[in-house]
Design a protein around this motif. Structure first.
Motif, PDB file in Angstrom:
ATOM      1  N   THR A 102       0.868  -1.166   0.000  1.00  0.00           N
ATOM      2  CA  THR A 102       0.000   0.000   0.000  1.00  0.00           C
ATOM      3  C   THR A 102       0.907   1.218   0.000  1.00  0.00           C
ATOM      4  OG1 THR A 102      -1.766  -1.096   1.210  1.00  0.00           O
ATOM      5  CG2 THR A 102      -1.749   1.299   1.267  1.00  0.00           C
ATOM      6  N   SER A 103       0.672   2.110  -0.941  1.00  0.00           N
ATOM      7  CA  SER A 103       1.476   3.322  -1.046  1.00  0.00           C
ATOM      8  C   SER A 103       0.541   4.493  -1.312  1.00  0.00           C
ATOM      9  CB  SER A 103       2.507   3.162  -2.170  1.00  0.00           C
ATOM     10  OG  SER A 103       3.347   4.292  -2.230  1.00  0.00           O
ATOM     11  N   LEU A 104      -0.098   4.960  -0.242  1.00  0.00           N
ATOM     12  CA  LEU A 104      -1.080   6.037  -0.354  1.00  0.00           C
ATOM     13  C   LEU A 104      -0.388   7.395  -0.438  1.00  0.00           C
ATOM     14  CD1 LEU A 104      -3.668   4.944   2.364  1.00  0.00           C
ATOM     15  CD2 LEU A 104      -3.897   4.729  -0.113  1.00  0.00           C
ATOM     16  N   HIS A 105      -0.849   8.201  -1.393  1.00  0.00           N
ATOM     17  CA  HIS A 105      -0.305   9.552  -1.566  1.00  0.00           C
ATOM     18  C   HIS A 105      -1.426  10.555  -1.770  1.00  0.00           C
ATOM     19  CE1 HIS A 105       3.268   7.153  -2.455  1.00  0.00           C
ATOM     20  NE2 HIS A 105       3.946   8.220  -2.083  1.00  0.00           N
ATOM     21  N   TYR A 130     -12.283  14.315 -14.106  1.00  0.00           N
ATOM     22  CA  TYR A 130     -11.995  13.313 -13.071  1.00  0.00           C
ATOM     23  C   TYR A 130     -12.032  11.902 -13.651  1.00  0.00           C
ATOM     24  CZ  TYR A 130     -13.040  17.095  -9.710  1.00  0.00           C
ATOM     25  OH  TYR A 130     -13.058  18.261  -8.985  1.00  0.00           O
ATOM     26  N   ARG A 131     -13.012  11.628 -14.498  1.00  0.00           N
ATOM     27  CA  ARG A 131     -13.098  10.295 -15.120  1.00  0.00           C
ATOM     28  C   ARG A 131     -11.886  10.028 -16.014  1.00  0.00           C
ATOM     29  NH1 ARG A 131     -18.357  11.970 -15.836  1.00  0.00           N
ATOM     30  NH2 ARG A 131     -19.811  11.042 -14.372  1.00  0.00           N
ATOM     31  N   PHE A 132     -11.453  11.056 -16.754  1.00  0.00           N
ATOM     32  CA  PHE A 132     -10.280  10.901 -17.612  1.00  0.00           C
ATOM     33  C   PHE A 132      -9.047  10.564 -16.769  1.00  0.00           C
ATOM     34  CE2 PHE A 132      -6.554  12.163 -19.915  1.00  0.00           C
ATOM     35  CZ  PHE A 132      -6.801  11.728 -21.200  1.00  0.00           C
ATOM     36  N   ILE A 133      -8.843  11.311 -15.693  1.00  0.00           N
ATOM     37  CA  ILE A 133      -7.683  11.072 -14.828  1.00  0.00           C
ATOM     38  C   ILE A 133      -7.782   9.700 -14.170  1.00  0.00           C
ATOM     39  CG2 ILE A 133      -6.569  11.831 -12.678  1.00  0.00           C
ATOM     40  CD1 ILE A 133      -7.170  14.741 -13.630  1.00  0.00           C
ATOM     41  N   TRP A 134      -8.970   9.310 -13.764  1.00  0.00           N
ATOM     42  CA  TRP A 134      -9.176   7.986 -13.166  1.00  0.00           C
ATOM     43  C   TRP A 134      -8.739   6.901 -14.147  1.00  0.00           C
ATOM     44  CZ3 TRP A 134     -14.696   5.730 -11.962  1.00  0.00           C
ATOM     45  CH2 TRP A 134     -14.572   4.547 -11.240  1.00  0.00           C
ATOM     46  N   ALA A 135      -9.108   7.033 -15.409  1.00  0.00           N
ATOM     47  CA  ALA A 135      -8.728   6.046 -16.428  1.00  0.00           C
ATOM     48  C   ALA A 135      -7.207   5.986 -16.586  1.00  0.00           C
ATOM     49  CB  ALA A 135      -9.392   6.378 -17.760  1.00  0.00           C
ATOM     50  N   GLU A 136      -6.538   7.135 -16.536  1.00  0.00           N
ATOM     51  CA  GLU A 136      -5.072   7.152 -16.659  1.00  0.00           C
ATOM     52  C   GLU A 136      -4.418   6.467 -15.459  1.00  0.00           C
ATOM     53  OE1 GLU A 136      -3.309   8.010 -19.372  1.00  0.00           O
ATOM     54  OE2 GLU A 136      -5.302   8.266 -20.262  1.00  0.00           O
ATOM     55  N   ILE A 137      -4.977   6.686 -14.279  1.00  0.00           N
ATOM     56  CA  ILE A 137      -4.436   6.049 -13.075  1.00  0.00           C
ATOM     57  C   ILE A 137      -4.616   4.533 -13.147  1.00  0.00           C
ATOM     58  CG2 ILE A 137      -4.783   5.818 -10.572  1.00  0.00           C
ATOM     59  CD1 ILE A 137      -5.358   8.891 -10.584  1.00  0.00           C
ATOM     60  N   LEU A 179      -7.198   4.998  -7.823  1.00  0.00           N
ATOM     61  CA  LEU A 179      -7.689   6.295  -7.385  1.00  0.00           C
ATOM     62  C   LEU A 179      -8.707   6.057  -6.277  1.00  0.00           C
ATOM     63  CD1 LEU A 179      -7.886   9.389  -7.699  1.00  0.00           C
ATOM     64  CD2 LEU A 179      -9.727   8.983  -9.346  1.00  0.00           C
ATOM     65  N   ILE A 180      -8.463   6.657  -5.135  1.00  0.00           N
ATOM     66  CA  ILE A 180      -9.373   6.500  -4.007  1.00  0.00           C
ATOM     67  C   ILE A 180     -10.333   7.688  -3.941  1.00  0.00           C
ATOM     68  CG2 ILE A 180      -9.518   6.325  -1.488  1.00  0.00           C
ATOM     69  CD1 ILE A 180      -6.713   4.886  -1.769  1.00  0.00           C
ATOM     70  N   ARG A 181      -9.818   8.888  -4.202  1.00  0.00           N
ATOM     71  CA  ARG A 181     -10.675  10.084  -4.206  1.00  0.00           C
ATOM     72  C   ARG A 181     -10.027  11.156  -5.056  1.00  0.00           C
ATOM     73  NH1 ARG A 181     -16.003  10.995  -3.139  1.00  0.00           N
ATOM     74  NH2 ARG A 181     -16.230  13.222  -3.416  1.00  0.00           N
ATOM     75  N   ILE A 182     -10.864  11.930  -5.756  1.00  0.00           N
ATOM     76  CA  ILE A 182     -10.406  13.067  -6.535  1.00  0.00           C
ATOM     77  C   ILE A 182     -11.390  14.208  -6.296  1.00  0.00           C
ATOM     78  CG2 ILE A 182     -11.631  12.309  -8.616  1.00  0.00           C
ATOM     79  CD1 ILE A 182      -9.305  13.524 -10.277  1.00  0.00           C
ATOM     80  N   HIS A 240      -6.991  17.695  -6.120  1.00  0.00           N
ATOM     81  CA  HIS A 240      -6.446  16.844  -5.066  1.00  0.00           C
ATOM     82  C   HIS A 240      -6.754  15.402  -5.457  1.00  0.00           C
ATOM     83  CE1 HIS A 240      -5.802  19.771  -1.687  1.00  0.00           C
ATOM     84  NE2 HIS A 240      -6.535  20.513  -2.514  1.00  0.00           N
ATOM     85  N   LEU A 241      -5.789  14.530  -5.277  1.00  0.00           N
ATOM     86  CA  LEU A 241      -5.974  13.103  -5.522  1.00  0.00           C
ATOM     87  C   LEU A 241      -5.506  12.337  -4.292  1.00  0.00           C
ATOM     88  CD1 LEU A 241      -4.118  12.799  -8.969  1.00  0.00           C
ATOM     89  CD2 LEU A 241      -6.521  13.312  -8.633  1.00  0.00           C
TER      90      LEU A 241
END
Length: 147
Positions: free
Chosen positions: A5-8, A30-37, A44-47, A55-56
């Motif tokens: 686990t490496s939460l940032h 947000y959906r675009f960034i989620w797909a990249e992650i 992605l836990i929260r954006i 904030h991510l």
């Protein structure tokens, strides 16, 4: 099988902190960034955010560095936003970003903090916010950082 686990908690802003992310189109971004992650096998836990920064909370895969993840997120989303008609004033992301590791016990607090961004920024500027975040992380914040 390894368990990692490496939460940032990651914060990055638009170039010159300009208000160039229309509120009406945040969810699409947000959906675009989620797909990249997801492509990086991270989670992605929260954006959340406002018109000039995001904030991510991300659980970063052990197979990718944080800097490579951020380089990809910023490059891909910037290209998409510049070619999509819904972000006409967007000129790019600031070069820098802020990131701090998060203890699993603090995960819920960070999620709540990210959820409350619009309310939070009704009374505090982005510079004030980053000054506090940097102080809590153990380093000083220069107002010219993340421009």
């Amino acid at each position: 099988m390894s368990k990692v686990t490496s939460l940032h908690h990651i914060v990055f802003c638009t170039k010159y902190r300009e208000m160039t992310i229309p509120q009406d189109h945040c969810e699409d971004l947000y959906r675009f960034i989620w797909a990249e992650i997801k492509k990086s096998h991270s989670k992605l836990i929260r954006i959340g955010g406002i018109q000039n920064h995001l904030h991510l909370l991300v659980d970063v895969s052990p197979n990718i560095s944080l800097s490579a993840l951020m380089r990809n997120i910023k490059a891909c989303s910037s290209g998409w936003m510049k070619h999509d008609g819904r972000f006409p004033k967007f000129r790019g992301w600031a070069h820098e970003y802020f990131a701090v590791s998060v203890n699993s016990k603090d995960k819920i607090n960070v999620i709540d903090y990210i959820k409350r961004q619009p309310v939070h920024h009704a009374s505090q500027s982005f510079t004030q916010e980053l000054t506090v975040l940097a102080y809590c992380a153990g380093f000083s914040f220069d107002a010219d950082y993340m421009m």
